[in-house]
Design a protein around this motif. Structure first.
Motif, short mmCIF file in Angstrom:
data_model
loop_
_atom_site.label_atom_id
_atom_site.label_comp_id
_atom_site.label_asym_id
_atom_site.label_seq_id
_atom_site.Cartn_x
_atom_site.Cartn_y
_atom_site.Cartn_z
N ALA A 173 0.86 -1.18 0.00
CA ALA A 173 0.00 0.00 0.00
C ALA A 173 0.90 1.23 0.00
O ALA A 173 1.94 1.25 0.65
CB ALA A 173 -0.92 0.01 1.21
N VAL A 174 0.49 2.24 -0.74
CA VAL A 174 1.28 3.46 -0.88
C VAL A 174 0.45 4.66 -0.44
O VAL A 174 -0.68 4.86 -0.92
CB VAL A 174 1.75 3.65 -2.34
CG1 VAL A 174 2.42 5.01 -2.52
CG2 VAL A 174 2.70 2.53 -2.74
N GLY A 202 2.40 -7.58 4.53
CA GLY A 202 2.42 -6.62 3.43
C GLY A 202 3.02 -5.29 3.86
O GLY A 202 3.04 -4.95 5.05
N GLU A 203 3.51 -4.54 2.90
CA GLU A 203 4.22 -3.29 3.18
C GLU A 203 3.33 -2.06 3.01
O GLU A 203 2.59 -1.95 2.03
CB GLU A 203 5.41 -3.13 2.22
CG GLU A 203 6.52 -4.12 2.40
CD GLU A 203 7.66 -3.85 1.43
OE1 GLU A 203 8.75 -4.38 1.67
OE2 GLU A 203 7.45 -3.13 0.42
N ILE A 215 10.05 9.53 4.85
CA ILE A 215 9.84 8.42 3.91
C ILE A 215 10.10 7.14 4.69
O ILE A 215 11.11 7.05 5.42
CB ILE A 215 10.80 8.50 2.71
CG1 ILE A 215 10.40 9.65 1.77
CG2 ILE A 215 10.81 7.19 1.91
CD1 ILE A 215 11.33 9.84 0.60
N GLY A 216 9.22 6.16 4.56
CA GLY A 216 9.42 4.94 5.31
C GLY A 216 8.72 3.74 4.73
O GLY A 216 7.89 3.85 3.82
N VAL A 217 9.05 2.60 5.28
CA VAL A 217 8.40 1.33 4.96
C VAL A 217 8.01 0.68 6.27
O VAL A 217 8.85 0.49 7.16
CB VAL A 217 9.34 0.40 4.17
CG1 VAL A 217 8.63 -0.93 3.87
CG2 VAL A 217 9.81 1.04 2.87
N ALA A 218 6.74 0.34 6.39
CA ALA A 218 6.23 -0.36 7.57
C ALA A 218 5.56 -1.65 7.12
O ALA A 218 5.04 -1.73 6.01
CB ALA A 218 5.25 0.52 8.34
N VAL A 219 5.56 -2.64 7.99
CA VAL A 219 5.01 -3.94 7.68
C VAL A 219 3.76 -4.17 8.54
O VAL A 219 3.76 -3.86 9.74
CB VAL A 219 6.05 -5.05 7.92
CG1 VAL A 219 5.45 -6.42 7.63
CG2 VAL A 219 7.27 -4.82 7.03
#
Length: 210
Positions: A105-106, A132-133, A204-208
């Protein structure tokens, strides 16, 4: 209701964002999407500024945008995107998608503007597969008392000028409270010299999904 009309903002935003892209915004979008793969849900897709940056490992993008003028521009951008993009009307807080149906998801410069960010994050979590990210690129509440005070004053008028955008939202903190584990995150000022800009603190990041 899946449409939110902001005609003046919809005309101005693509022009303003073009300037941001040249100043580094395009590189931020590329950083946001690097390494994404599989089926992607993008909320608040705007005029489709992210579409050109999706890597070939992405099999499909479902892009949701409630503003009809921006959505029309996004549809044109989708037609020339390097991956398959479908543009739909809809709100981040009430997504018409199946549970656990997306790999990624963005959220890109949108969680500042949604009416209920907690509900929007819950919907994004629902749409993601286990592990999922969530990839996010947002401006957020400042990290110093002086900046936060400035943002609080700015927020008295900023939402009326920017289609509901709030500069004081601690979006990075809300993500952590919403069933996500942050895997990587970078805070920065953009533009770097914009001390007088209440929207300059970015992340800016990526989470799970937990």
């Amino acid at each position: 209701m899946s449409d939110l009309s902001h005609p003046i903002f919809a005309r101005l935003y693509p022009r303003l964002d073009a300037g941001c892209a040249k100043a580094g915004g395009a590189a931020h979008r590329a950083e946001l999407l690097a390494g994404a793969s599989g089926r992607v849900l993008e909320v608040g897709a705007g005029y489709g500024a992210n579409f050109a940056h999706y890597p070939p490992e992405v099999s499909e993008v479902v892009a949701v945008e409630p503003e009809p003028r921006l959505r029309a521009k996004a549809a044109r951008a989708a037609a020339v995107a390097p991956v398959r993009v479908t543009v739909r009307p809809g709100l981040a807080e009430d997504l018409d998608v199946d549970d656990a149906s997306f790999d990624v998801a963005v959220a890109s410069l949108v969680l500042c503007s949604v009416r209920d960010p907690i509900r929007a994050l819950a919907e994004l979590r629902r749409a993601l597969k286990p592990d999922g990210e969530l990839r996010y690129y947002e401006h957020v509440r400042g990290r110093t008392p002086r900046k936060v005070r400035f943002q609080r004053y700015a927020d008295l008028v900023w939402p009326f000028l920017s289609a509901g955008c709030h500069v004081t939202r601690p979006t990075d903190e809300l993500i952590r409270r919403s069933g996500f584990t942050v895997r990587e995150e970078r805070h920065f000022e953009f533009p770097a010299s914009a001390r007088a800009n209440p929207a300059s603190p970015h992340v800016i990041g990526v989470a799970v999904r937990d």
